[in-house]
Design an enzyme around this catalytic site. Structure first.
Site, PDB file in Angstrom:
ATOM      1  N   ASN A 167     -21.078  99.799  -5.846  1.00  0.00           N
ATOM      2  CA  ASN A 167     -20.623 100.897  -4.855  1.00  0.00           C
ATOM      3  C   ASN A 167     -19.098 100.187  -4.548  1.00  0.00           C
ATOM      4  O   ASN A 167     -19.535  99.242  -3.626  1.00  0.00           O
ATOM      5  CB  ASN A 167     -21.585 101.200  -3.717  1.00  0.00           C
ATOM      6  CG  ASN A 167     -20.831 101.796  -2.890  1.00  0.00           C
ATOM      7  OD1 ASN A 167     -19.706 102.605  -2.836  1.00  0.00           O
ATOM      8  ND2 ASN A 167     -21.305 102.027  -1.519  1.00  0.00           N
ATOM      9  N   LYS A 171     -17.036 100.937  -2.524  1.00  0.00           N
ATOM     10  CA  LYS A 171     -16.569 101.438  -1.082  1.00  0.00           C
ATOM     11  C   LYS A 171     -15.117 101.679  -1.227  1.00  0.00           C
ATOM     12  O   LYS A 171     -14.578 102.028  -2.268  1.00  0.00           O
ATOM     13  CB  LYS A 171     -16.919 100.476  -0.059  1.00  0.00           C
ATOM     14  CG  LYS A 171     -18.375 100.168  -0.128  1.00  0.00           C
ATOM     15  CD  LYS A 171     -19.115  99.635   1.203  1.00  0.00           C
ATOM     16  CE  LYS A 171     -20.443  99.086   1.078  1.00  0.00           C
ATOM     17  NZ  LYS A 171     -21.121  98.880   2.159  1.00  0.00           N
ATOM     18  N   HIS A 231     -24.711 108.240   1.504  1.00  0.00           N
ATOM     19  CA  HIS A 231     -24.823 106.623   2.013  1.00  0.00           C
ATOM     20  C   HIS A 231     -24.738 106.623   3.530  1.00  0.00           C
ATOM     21  O   HIS A 231     -24.024 107.580   4.257  1.00  0.00           O
ATOM     22  CB  HIS A 231     -23.511 106.223   1.410  1.00  0.00           C
ATOM     23  CG  HIS A 231     -23.384 104.653   1.384  1.00  0.00           C
ATOM     24  ND1 HIS A 231     -23.008 104.106   2.686  1.00  0.00           N
ATOM     25  CD2 HIS A 231     -23.577 103.876   0.614  1.00  0.00           C
ATOM     26  CE1 HIS A 231     -23.260 102.978   2.417  1.00  0.00           C
ATOM     27  NE2 HIS A 231     -23.509 102.544   1.173  1.00  0.00           N
ATOM     28  N   GLU A 261     -23.052 104.884   5.316  1.00  0.00           N
ATOM     29  CA  GLU A 261     -21.655 104.882   6.053  1.00  0.00           C
ATOM     30  C   GLU A 261     -21.191 106.432   6.361  1.00  0.00           C
ATOM     31  O   GLU A 261     -20.336 106.667   7.137  1.00  0.00           O
ATOM     32  CB  GLU A 261     -20.592 104.085   5.265  1.00  0.00           C
ATOM     33  CG  GLU A 261     -20.866 102.739   5.435  1.00  0.00           C
ATOM     34  CD  GLU A 261     -20.728 101.829   4.164  1.00  0.00           C
ATOM     35  OE1 GLU A 261     -19.933 102.311   3.279  1.00  0.00           O
ATOM     36  OE2 GLU A 261     -21.307 100.619   4.176  1.00  0.00           O
ATOM     37  N   GLU A 302     -31.930 101.828   1.598  1.00  0.00           N
ATOM     38  CA  GLU A 302     -30.915 101.120   1.926  1.00  0.00           C
ATOM     39  C   GLU A 302     -31.071 100.883   3.498  1.00  0.00           C
ATOM     40  O   GLU A 302     -30.632 101.689   4.222  1.00  0.00           O
ATOM     41  CB  GLU A 302     -29.584 101.587   1.549  1.00  0.00           C
ATOM     42  CG  GLU A 302     -29.238 101.573   0.273  1.00  0.00           C
ATOM     43  CD  GLU A 302     -27.729 101.510  -0.029  1.00  0.00           C
ATOM     44  OE1 GLU A 302     -27.260 100.442  -0.915  1.00  0.00           O
ATOM     45  OE2 GLU A 302     -26.999 102.316   0.641  1.00  0.00           O
ATOM     46  N   GLY A 360     -24.007  95.248   4.299  1.00  0.00           N
ATOM     47  CA  GLY A 360     -23.060  94.496   4.691  1.00  0.00           C
ATOM     48  C   GLY A 360     -23.302  93.248   5.838  1.00  0.00           C
ATOM     49  O   GLY A 360     -22.181  92.729   6.533  1.00  0.00           O
ATOM     50  N   SER A 377     -26.905  93.955   1.111  1.00  0.00           N
ATOM     51  CA  SER A 377     -26.738  92.605   1.017  1.00  0.00           C
ATOM     52  C   SER A 377     -27.374  92.029  -0.246  1.00  0.00           C
ATOM     53  O   SER A 377     -27.923  90.985  -0.159  1.00  0.00           O
ATOM     54  CB  SER A 377     -27.240  91.799   2.451  1.00  0.00           C
ATOM     55  OG  SER A 377     -26.258  92.494   3.381  1.00  0.00           O
ATOM     56  N   GLY A 436     -22.913  96.738  -2.805  1.00  0.00           N
ATOM     57  CA  GLY A 436     -21.596  97.220  -2.260  1.00  0.00           C
ATOM     58  C   GLY A 436     -20.777  96.002  -2.133  1.00  0.00           C
ATOM     59  O   GLY A 436     -20.156  95.797  -3.301  1.00  0.00           O
ATOM     60  N   GLY A 437     -20.541  95.192  -0.942  1.00  0.00           N
ATOM     61  CA  GLY A 437     -19.426  94.217  -1.046  1.00  0.00           C
ATOM     62  C   GLY A 437     -19.434  93.336  -2.274  1.00  0.00           C
ATOM     63  O   GLY A 437     -18.394  92.978  -2.552  1.00  0.00           O
TER      64      GLY A 437
HETATM   65  P1  PGA Z   1     -23.707  95.878   0.697  1.00  0.00           P
HETATM   66  O1  PGA Z   1     -23.702  97.413   0.732  1.00  0.00           O
HETATM   67  O2  PGA Z   1     -24.234  95.555  -0.699  1.00  0.00           O
HETATM   68  O3  PGA Z   1     -22.324  95.675   1.029  1.00  0.00           O
HETATM   69  O4  PGA Z   1     -24.612  95.393   1.756  1.00  0.00           O
HETATM   70  C1  PGA Z   1     -24.581  98.235   0.249  1.00  0.00           C
HETATM   71  C2  PGA Z   1     -24.047  99.735  -0.160  1.00  0.00           C
HETATM   72  O5  PGA Z   1     -22.975  99.719  -0.007  1.00  0.00           O
HETATM   73  O6  PGA Z   1     -24.987 100.608  -0.295  1.00  0.00           O
END
Ligand code: PGA
Length: 220
Positions: A8, A10, A85, A87, A150, A156, A187, A206-207
């Site tokens: 992802n 983002k 998600h 966010e 999640e 993050g 993470s 994600g990141g």
């Molecule tokens: P992350 O994000 O891996 O940066 O913690 C997870 C996600 O976007 O679902």
């Protein structure tokens, strides 16, 4: 067994060139199923990865300035759409009712939803998972979808639940929706992916998915 690894991106990277570069680098043969979800404007099919989107609108067509129809995503070659998600739930105030509508319209268009669920710090994990699954999948007949557990506090932050807690959530979700594939997200990096992937159907990254070398290590 083949595992699912979703990247992802983002709201990254900040240039078309940068996105092209990442998609090209990740277009390699691997033993896993790799699904890449770049921002809408960078959606581009590859040979070896499957294309996904990070969101969609809950109507197929109409006057909805700024929204993207699932039909458009389908036309571009998307097979998956991340829905709900945290966010979007927390920053953009997306409700379970909207998430439910999005899941239904995706399925109507033959797009597989990747439903994200998870508790915030201090919330009762199983209560939240149960409630989100109930509301988000209300009236959904085809439950052969991907569900990503999640925990909001793990996204993050560099923090992850214990393996026992991940496995417990995995089993809990599978018990409610046996036909789903259940992933973990929050993470995930090249150091912890192996341990997590062994006890789940895969991961949502994600990141680390926009860090070229890091994500390459993870998908190989
Ligand atoms: P992350 O994000 O891996 O940066 O913690 C997870 C996600 O976007 O679902």
């Amino acid at each position: 067994m083949k595992k699912i690894i979703i990247g992802n991106f983002k709201m990254n990277p900040l240039s078309f060139k940068g996105a092209e570069d990442l998609l090209k680098a990740f277009d390699i043969k691997t033993k896993n199923t790799v699904i890449l979800c770049p921002p809408y404007i960078y959606l581009k099919k590859g040979e070896n990865y499957i294309l996904g989107a990070q969101n969609c609108f809950y109507e197929n067509e109409g006057a909805y300035t700024g929204e993207i129809s699932p039909k458009m995503l389908k036309d571009l070659g998307c097979k998956y759409v991340i829905i709900g998600h945290s966010e979007r739930r927390n920053i953009l105030n997306e409700t379970d009712l909207e998430i439910n509508k999005k899941i239904k319209v995706c399925l109507l268009n033959n797009l597989k939803p990747v439903l994200c669920i998870g508790e915030k710090l201090g919330e009762d994990r199983k209560e939240v998972l149960k409630k989100q699954l109930k509301e988000d999948l209300k009236g959904v007949k085809d439950k052969n979808i991907i569900i990503a557990y999640e925990p909001v506090w793990a996204i993050g932050t560099g923090k992850t639940p214990t393996s026992d807690d991940i496995l417990d959530s995995f089993n809990f979700i599978k018990k409610i929706i046996p036909e789903s594939k259940v992933l973990y997200g929050g993470s995930v990096n090249s150091k912890n992916i192996q341990e997590i992937i062994q006890i789940t159907d895969g991961v949502l990254v994600g990141g680390a998915s926009v860090n070229k070398n890091e994500f390459l290590k993870m998908i190989k």
